[in-house]
Each structure stands twice: as C-alpha cells, then as structure tokens.
Design a protein around this motif. Sequence first.
Motif, PDB file in Angstrom:
ATOM      1  N   PHE A  87       6.030  15.676 -11.530  1.00 55.17           N
ATOM      2  CA  PHE A  87       5.063  15.918 -12.602  1.00 55.17           C
ATOM      3  C   PHE A  87       3.736  16.307 -11.969  1.00 55.17           C
ATOM      4  O   PHE A  87       3.208  15.580 -11.133  1.00 55.17           O
ATOM      5  N   GLY A  88       3.232  17.478 -12.338  1.00 53.64           N
ATOM      6  CA  GLY A  88       2.062  18.038 -11.687  1.00 53.64           C
ATOM      7  C   GLY A  88       2.502  18.941 -10.549  1.00 53.64           C
ATOM      8  O   GLY A  88       3.663  19.353 -10.467  1.00 53.64           O
ATOM      9  N   ASP A  89       1.577  19.219  -9.627  1.00 48.49           N
ATOM     10  CA  ASP A  89       1.921  20.135  -8.534  1.00 48.49           C
ATOM     11  C   ASP A  89       2.417  19.421  -7.286  1.00 48.49           C
ATOM     12  O   ASP A  89       2.693  20.057  -6.264  1.00 48.49           O
ATOM     13  N   GLY A  90       2.520  18.081  -7.351  1.00 48.02           N
ATOM     14  CA  GLY A  90       3.044  17.321  -6.218  1.00 48.02           C
ATOM     15  C   GLY A  90       2.005  16.946  -5.191  1.00 48.02           C
ATOM     16  O   GLY A  90       2.321  16.307  -4.185  1.00 48.02           O
ATOM     17  N   SER A  91       0.738  17.321  -5.424  1.00 47.33           N
ATOM     18  CA  SER A  91      -0.307  17.002  -4.448  1.00 47.33           C
ATOM     19  C   SER A  91      -0.847  15.583  -4.640  1.00 47.33           C
ATOM     20  O   SER A  91      -1.564  15.073  -3.763  1.00 47.33           O
ATOM     21  N   GLN A  92      -0.522  14.960  -5.780  1.00 48.19           N
ATOM     22  CA  GLN A  92      -0.969  13.585  -5.984  1.00 48.19           C
ATOM     23  C   GLN A  92      -0.288  12.663  -4.970  1.00 48.19           C
ATOM     24  O   GLN A  92       0.807  12.934  -4.498  1.00 48.19           O
ATOM     25  N   THR A  93      -0.966  11.575  -4.624  1.00 48.65           N
ATOM     26  CA  THR A  93      -0.479  10.713  -3.547  1.00 48.65           C
ATOM     27  C   THR A  93      -0.109   9.318  -4.049  1.00 48.65           C
ATOM     28  O   THR A  93      -0.638   8.837  -5.050  1.00 48.65           O
ATOM     29  N   ARG A  94       0.806   8.686  -3.295  1.00 50.95           N
ATOM     30  CA  ARG A  94       1.150   7.290  -3.511  1.00 50.95           C
ATOM     31  C   ARG A  94       1.325   6.642  -2.134  1.00 50.95           C
ATOM     32  O   ARG A  94       1.530   7.313  -1.131  1.00 50.95           O
ATOM     33  N   SER A  95       1.273   5.314  -2.136  1.00 52.32           N
ATOM     34  CA  SER A  95       1.470   4.541  -0.912  1.00 52.32           C
ATOM     35  C   SER A  95       2.521   3.486  -1.226  1.00 52.32           C
ATOM     36  O   SER A  95       2.304   2.636  -2.088  1.00 52.32           O
ATOM     37  N   PHE A  96       3.653   3.517  -0.547  1.00 49.89           N
ATOM     38  CA  PHE A  96       4.811   2.701  -0.907  1.00 49.89           C
ATOM     39  C   PHE A  96       4.981   1.531   0.054  1.00 49.89           C
ATOM     40  O   PHE A  96       5.058   1.705   1.271  1.00 49.89           O
ATOM     41  N   CYS A  97       5.079   0.326  -0.507  1.00 49.46           N
ATOM     42  CA  CYS A  97       5.219  -0.903   0.269  1.00 49.46           C
ATOM     43  C   CYS A  97       6.604  -1.500   0.032  1.00 49.46           C
ATOM     44  O   CYS A  97       7.011  -1.700  -1.126  1.00 49.46           O
ATOM     45  N   TYR A  98       7.331  -1.800   1.110  1.00 47.22           N
ATOM     46  CA  TYR A  98       8.662  -2.390   0.960  1.00 47.22           C
ATOM     47  C   TYR A  98       8.539  -3.816   0.425  1.00 47.22           C
ATOM     48  O   TYR A  98       7.598  -4.542   0.745  1.00 47.22           O
ATOM     49  N   VAL A  99       9.509  -4.221  -0.374  1.00 47.41           N
ATOM     50  CA  VAL A  99       9.415  -5.473  -1.128  1.00 47.41           C
ATOM     51  C   VAL A  99       9.244  -6.694  -0.227  1.00 47.41           C
ATOM     52  O   VAL A  99       8.508  -7.623  -0.583  1.00 47.41           O
ATOM     53  N   ASP A 100       9.883  -6.732   0.937  1.00 44.24           N
ATOM     54  CA  ASP A 100       9.742  -7.898   1.813  1.00 44.24           C
ATOM     55  C   ASP A 100       8.303  -8.060   2.301  1.00 44.24           C
ATOM     56  O   ASP A 100       7.792  -9.187   2.405  1.00 44.24           O
ATOM     57  N   ASP A 101       7.651  -6.943   2.598  1.00 37.42           N
ATOM     58  CA  ASP A 101       6.236  -6.995   2.979  1.00 37.42           C
ATOM     59  C   ASP A 101       5.377  -7.466   1.819  1.00 37.42           C
ATOM     60  O   ASP A 101       4.453  -8.283   1.989  1.00 37.42           O
ATOM     61  N   GLN A 102       5.663  -6.964   0.632  1.00 36.52           N
ATOM     62  CA  GLN A 102       4.895  -7.354  -0.551  1.00 36.52           C
ATOM     63  C   GLN A 102       5.022  -8.851  -0.817  1.00 36.52           C
ATOM     64  O   GLN A 102       4.022  -9.534  -1.081  1.00 36.52           O
ATOM     65  N   VAL A 103       6.238  -9.361  -0.742  1.00 39.26           N
ATOM     66  CA  VAL A 103       6.478 -10.791  -0.987  1.00 39.26           C
ATOM     67  C   VAL A 103       5.748 -11.643   0.044  1.00 39.26           C
ATOM     68  O   VAL A 103       5.168 -12.686  -0.287  1.00 39.26           O
ATOM     69  N   GLU A 104       5.752 -11.205   1.286  1.00 37.57           N
ATOM     70  CA  GLU A 104       5.038 -11.945   2.344  1.00 37.57           C
ATOM     71  C   GLU A 104       3.546 -12.014   2.031  1.00 37.57           C
ATOM     72  O   GLU A 104       2.910 -13.080   2.179  1.00 37.57           O
ATOM     73  N   GLY A 105       2.963 -10.902   1.597  1.00 47.89           N
ATOM     74  CA  GLY A 105       1.545 -10.894   1.253  1.00 47.89           C
ATOM     75  C   GLY A 105       1.236 -11.811   0.084  1.00 47.89           C
ATOM     76  O   GLY A 105       0.227 -12.544   0.094  1.00 47.89           O
ATOM     77  N   ILE A 106       2.084 -11.785  -0.928  1.00 47.83           N
ATOM     78  CA  ILE A 106       1.884 -12.645  -2.104  1.00 47.83           C
ATOM     79  C   ILE A 106       1.997 -14.118  -1.722  1.00 47.83           C
ATOM     80  O   ILE A 106       1.199 -14.959  -2.159  1.00 47.83           O
ATOM     81  N   TYR A 107       2.986 -14.431  -0.905  1.00 49.28           N
ATOM     82  CA  TYR A 107       3.196 -15.812  -0.466  1.00 49.28           C
ATOM     83  C   TYR A 107       1.967 -16.326   0.288  1.00 49.28           C
ATOM     84  O   TYR A 107       1.481 -17.439   0.044  1.00 49.28           O
ATOM     85  N   ARG A 108       1.440 -15.511   1.192  1.00 43.33           N
ATOM     86  CA  ARG A 108       0.261 -15.921   1.952  1.00 43.33           C
ATOM     87  C   ARG A 108      -0.964 -16.079   1.058  1.00 43.33           C
ATOM     88  O   ARG A 108      -1.778 -16.990   1.258  1.00 43.33           O
TER      89      ARG A 108
END
Length: 328
Positions: free
Chosen positions: A205-226
């Motif tokens: 959707f759009g021209d594809g120049s928009q950006t995202r940053s993807f975090c794997y779930v195990d890393d996310q859970v570790e951050g939330i836990y801390r």
Amino acid sequence: MKKVLITGVAGFLGSHLCDRFINEGYYVIGMDNFITGDKKNLSHLEGNPNFEFIEHDVTKFVNIEGDLDYILHFASPASPIDYLKIPIQTLKVGSLGTHNLLGLAKVKKARILIASTSEVYGDPLVHPQTEDYYGNVNTIGPRGVYDEAKRFQESITMAYHRFHGLETRIVRIFNTYGPRMRLNDGRVIPAFMGQALRGEDLTIFGDGSQTRSFCYVDDQVEGIYRLLLSDYASPVNIGNPHEITIKDFAEEIIKLTGTGQKIIYKELPQDDPLQRQPDISLAKKILDWEPKIERSEGMLKTYNYFKSLSEEELYKRDHKDFKDHIKR
C-alpha cells in the motif's frame, strides 16, 4: 509462587508472555474473551498446574480471588482489520478495560504493566521516535479508535500512578513478529507471508518507501519482562531500531519463500504512518536491553510456523464474525 494476571492471553504476544512467566516459575492466570485471540495459542498449556484460564471481557468488572502480584494488560485488538471492524470495542477495552484493571491492581496492591504501542506517535514528524515525543495523531480518522484508546490508556495509568501511588509500567510496543501471529490480520508480515504461501502477488500500500522496524517476539518478551521488574514508571519503547522499507521487505519475503511473486501497489490507507523506528536509548540505559535476534533468523522461524498451518487456516480470510460485539 508469585501470581500474575495476563489479559489478552490468547493473543499472539499474550500467549508468549504466558509461556515466559510460567517458565520463570510464576502462577499465571490468563484472561481473554476470544474476540481476536485464538484458543489454539493456549492448547499446549492444557493441564499445566501453573496455568489457569478465565474467559472474560475486561470491559466488564474484573475480580480475581486471592492475592495477585502482577497484572499485564494486553487485551486489545491490535491489527487494522480488527480495530476497523470493531472500533467501539477497541475504544472500550482501552478505556473501560484499563480502568477496571487499574482498579483491580489498586485493590490487590499489585504492580501493573500496560501494553501501549508505537501508534501513539501516529504518523511521526520526529524520527526515530523517542519517548518524549508527543506524536502526530488524527483523533477522528479511522485509525484514531486504536491510537486514542492507547493514548488514553497511558494517561489514566499515569493518573493512577500519581494520584494513588500505584506501581505502574508502560511499554510502547513497536512492530513485533513470530510464531502464533494470525494470517490475514492486516499487518505487514502475516499479510506478505499469507500471500506468498498462497501463490498470490504481494500487495504494497503506497509506493513502498514507508518504513517499519520489526522485532522478534522473544526479544520483545524479554524487554517487557525486564520493564515489569524495573523501577521505571514512565513509557519505554521496546522494539528493533533496524529500519527497512516495505518494498525492500517484500523482496526479502519473496527471496525467503522462493515463490517468485510480483509486487503490486495499491493506494495507501488514510493516516498510515510513513516512518516507524524506535529510539531505544532509554531501554538500553534502564533495562540493559536491546534486541538480539537478527531479522533473517526470526523471519525463518516465522516462515516455518506459517508453513505448518493447515490449508484451511492458510485460506481463511476472516478470523471472526464480530456482529455480536458490534452491538455493544
């Protein structure tokens, strides 16, 4: 054994948090009404003596018998397809649901962690996004039901912290991915994966120049836990700062799956953010946290999960019939 309540436990992230806390030796009470969650995400916990499930809608009064040490509030539609179909329920779970759980935390003298989102930044004018940026949000646009639910959620949480002295934590979650994501929920990774596995062209959707940053779930859970176990009450970004354009990411998916599809382009939805990248300096400083899993490794694990789905799951376009919830 400490006891933790996790709402939205049958969702993608909620179920992974449940596993983490059980593995850490907690007794977990999971709560979900299955409006967007999936019982399959909890099937591996059947018979586990350290897990208890309560089917309940948190927008109604919430009560838990006995002591409670922690609450993690992850109940909310999180994908555009869901919150555009059930906008009122999305607003209610962010407001009434959060109020109910803050009240429960106050009664139980429990510490509560609220799941906020990078969507509180809207279509940001500051890049990358730091926690002190107030955002650029269209309050009356179609995405406003989710963005404003989360912004209100943060406000009422800090009000309880300041007025009642409640121990609160707020995590601002950036794009997260991994096994147990739901295909066809409108988010980038399951959308691309589903199209590739069905042999369809990948839709940008759009021209594809928009950006995202993807975090794997195990890393996310570790951050939330801390963060839960830290002494920091203000919001903290948890996400992967390595940014990629949607077009480049689509090409990565095609290469990973070996499917050779074309990329097709459609009109960008209203208020879709053009940039999304967390500044995680605060998380590094106070939590000693940063993501460890490379996107190539995480995406392979995620692809293998999606490949294991049945043909029925692969071709199922809609998760739920929301008509009963729309009436409320």
